[in-house]
Design a protein around this motif. Structure first.
Motif: not given
Length: 98
Positions: A3-10, A58-64
């Motif tokens: 729900d917070r927008g986290l995913s494999a890309e984030r 930068v490599q991880l591109t975290p959403g949180a």
């Protein structure tokens, strides 16, 4: 977490030592299928040059990003945290971030 927008890309980055909150976040991320990266607290609490931490983020591109203590990690978070990543704190506050 989804729900917070986290995913494999984030993904979720965890700046914490071995504590209960880190375990709970890691378990929740694994259960939800969201990649997470535990990052040694030395990168945010001991280092004075945050280049390596910045490179990791930068490599991880975290959403949180989770930090165990916002006050102790404030300088590192200011140096490395992307503007669009949600900051989750176990304790303390970080001025200027929600």
């Amino acid at each position: 977490m989804r729900d917070r927008g986290l995913s494999a890309e984030r993904s979720l980055a965890i700046l914490s030592g071995n504590d209960r909150e880190r375990f709970q976040l890691a378990l929740g991320a694994a259960y939800a299928g969201i990649p997470y990266a535990p990052i040694s607290p030395a990168y945010s609490l001991v280092a004075t040059d945050y280049g390596k931490l910045r490179d990791l983020i930068v490599q991880l591109t975290p959403g949180a990003v989770y930090a165990a203590d916002g006050a102790l990690s404030a300088l590192a978070l200011d140096a490395a945290l992307p503007a669009d990543a949600e900051l989750i704190l176990g304790a303390g506050v970080h001025a200027g971030r929600r």
